[in-house]
Design an enzyme around this catalytic site. Structure first.
Site, PDB file in Angstrom:
ATOM      1  N   GLN A 121       0.665  -1.277  -0.208  1.00  0.00           N
ATOM      2  CA  GLN A 121       0.089  -0.001  -0.207  1.00  0.00           C
ATOM      3  C   GLN A 121       0.918   1.195  -0.077  1.00  0.00           C
ATOM      4  O   GLN A 121       0.703   1.991   0.666  1.00  0.00           O
ATOM      5  CB  GLN A 121      -0.700   0.147   1.221  1.00  0.00           C
ATOM      6  CG  GLN A 121      -2.346  -0.869   0.895  1.00  0.00           C
ATOM      7  CD  GLN A 121      -3.019  -0.436  -0.106  1.00  0.00           C
ATOM      8  OE1 GLN A 121      -3.217   0.838  -0.378  1.00  0.00           O
ATOM      9  NE2 GLN A 121      -3.860  -1.242  -0.474  1.00  0.00           N
ATOM     10  N   SER A 122       2.053   1.222  -0.883  1.00  0.00           N
ATOM     11  CA  SER A 122       2.956   2.459  -0.874  1.00  0.00           C
ATOM     12  C   SER A 122       2.170   3.505  -1.527  1.00  0.00           C
ATOM     13  O   SER A 122       1.679   3.659  -2.631  1.00  0.00           O
ATOM     14  CB  SER A 122       4.080   2.170  -1.544  1.00  0.00           C
ATOM     15  OG  SER A 122       4.663   3.068  -1.873  1.00  0.00           O
ATOM     16  N   ASN A 123       2.224   4.649  -0.760  1.00  0.00           N
ATOM     17  CA  ASN A 123       1.761   6.013  -1.118  1.00  0.00           C
ATOM     18  C   ASN A 123       2.630   6.470  -2.237  1.00  0.00           C
ATOM     19  O   ASN A 123       2.231   7.297  -3.300  1.00  0.00           O
ATOM     20  CB  ASN A 123       1.597   6.947  -0.141  1.00  0.00           C
ATOM     21  CG  ASN A 123       0.419   6.679   0.950  1.00  0.00           C
ATOM     22  OD1 ASN A 123      -0.587   6.179   0.565  1.00  0.00           O
ATOM     23  ND2 ASN A 123       1.217   6.563   2.140  1.00  0.00           N
TER      24      ASN A 123
END
Ligand code: PLP
Length: 334
Positions: free
Chosen positions: A75-77
């Site tokens: 879930q890397s921004n």
């Protein structure tokens, strides 16, 4: 020191707003709390990586890259903002996603940031935990290069001296807002991970001799390692800026008491911070970063570390789209 000499592409909506949070301030009964809205940088739901990408993507363009690569957690921004920047600038984007949590929820694996990566046309591949992800990425980049692609690789979180310039810029922007608005600020607080945000901010603050203490709330590494990572990147950032030596080791302060169960895994206090911010100010924090920063802010006010009569700025680094990858943490009545 002259930030304008570095190549930059405009990707962010700047200046981001600086707003008072009256209901949160009253709820906690301590200092006056303001919020710097870097969740509103605009690019594909915003966040702090967009400021770094203004300098990183300009460097990619200057090198003639037709493809960018980066890596991050599922879930890397950062991966999502990189995918968006690449789409906007007409470059291909390939991402390596690391499974740091072991979560097997569909929303975690396919919604939130992952959905947006896909919508922006990025291609993705996955890795298990505990690998050297930057090395993994360079190995894949070399395969693309052998096929004739001009690949620009961006380290995790966009945290190198080029990316950190984005947060030198944010420090200048905030100091300017403080002067314009007549705000005497006692502390700036934010979530710190791959270190580029804190390194850029402290370099900018010290270069301007601002004398405002900066506190990073850690999301992963233990305190000595986090502070060392921030300090070594700040040293490089100051050199790049042309003001070597402006940051001293003691200017770099991280509190890592709010990591909870681990990176990407919210604790009770993380979820409480999300709840309090959402209900008092309609501000959405994310479970991986900004809510751990928020949990630290709340606890340090409750403990009297930040006091009545002081003025705090909480830098919101974004990430709320990640909430939809974490629906398993919230009890929505059926
Ligand atoms: C990446 C990120 C951070 C941490 O910033 P670093 O520069 O990696 O230390 C904080 N908040 C959010 C929402 C992020 O995506």
């Amino acid at each position: 020191m002259n930030l304008a000499k570095f190549p930059r592409v405009r990707l962010a909506h700047l200046a981001t707003p600086l707003e008072l949070m009256p209901r949160l301030s009253e709820h906690l009964g301590g200092p006056e709390i303001w919020i710097k809205r870097d969740d509103c940088t605009g690019l594909s739901t915003g966040g702090n990586k967009t400021r770094k990408l203004e300098f990183l993507m300009a460097e990619a363009q200057a090198q003639g890259a037709d493809m960018v690569m980066t890596q991050g957690a599922t879930q890397s921004n950062h991966a999502r903002q990189t995918a968006a920047a690449a789409a906007k600038l007409g470059m291909d984007c390939h991402i390596l996603l690391e499974d740091r949590t072991g979560y097997n929820f569909d929303n975690y694996k396919y919604s939130g940031n992952v959905l947006l990566d896909h919508l922006h046309g990025a291609t993705m591949e996955h890795r298990g935990p505990d690998l050297d992800m930057n090395a993994e990425m360079e190995a894949v980049a070399d395969k693309f290069r052998a096929e004739g692609r001009n690949v620009y690789t961006i380290p995790g979180g966009g945290s190198n001296a080029t990316g950190a310039l984005g947060y030198v810029n944010c420090a200048f922007e905030m100091l300017n807002q403080f002067v314009t608005m007549g705000l005497n600020v006692d502390h700036i607080v934010h979530a710190t991970g791959s270190a580029g945000t804190q390194a850029g901010l402290i370099t900018g603050l010290k270069a301007m001799n601002a004398n405002i203490p900066l506190l990073g709330i850690g999301v992963r590494a233990p305190k000595p390692k986090q502070e060392e990572n921030v300090f070594s990147l700040a040293v490089k950032t100051a050199e790049k800026l042309g003001c070597p030596g402006v940051v001293a080791r003691e200017d770099v302060v991280a509190n890592t008491d709010y990591v909870g169960p681990g990176y990407g895994m919210p604790g009770e206090d993380t979820l409480e911070a999300i709840d309090i911010f959402a209900k008092t100010e309609a501000i959405l924090l994310d479970p991986v970063y900004s809510a751990k920063g928020g949990a630290g802010l709340i606890d340090l006010i409750r403990k009297g570390h930040f006091k009545k009569g002081e003025r705090i700025v909480f830098l919101h680094t974004g990430g709320a789209i990640g909430l939809t990858g974490y629906t398993h943490c919230f009890d929505v009545p059926k």
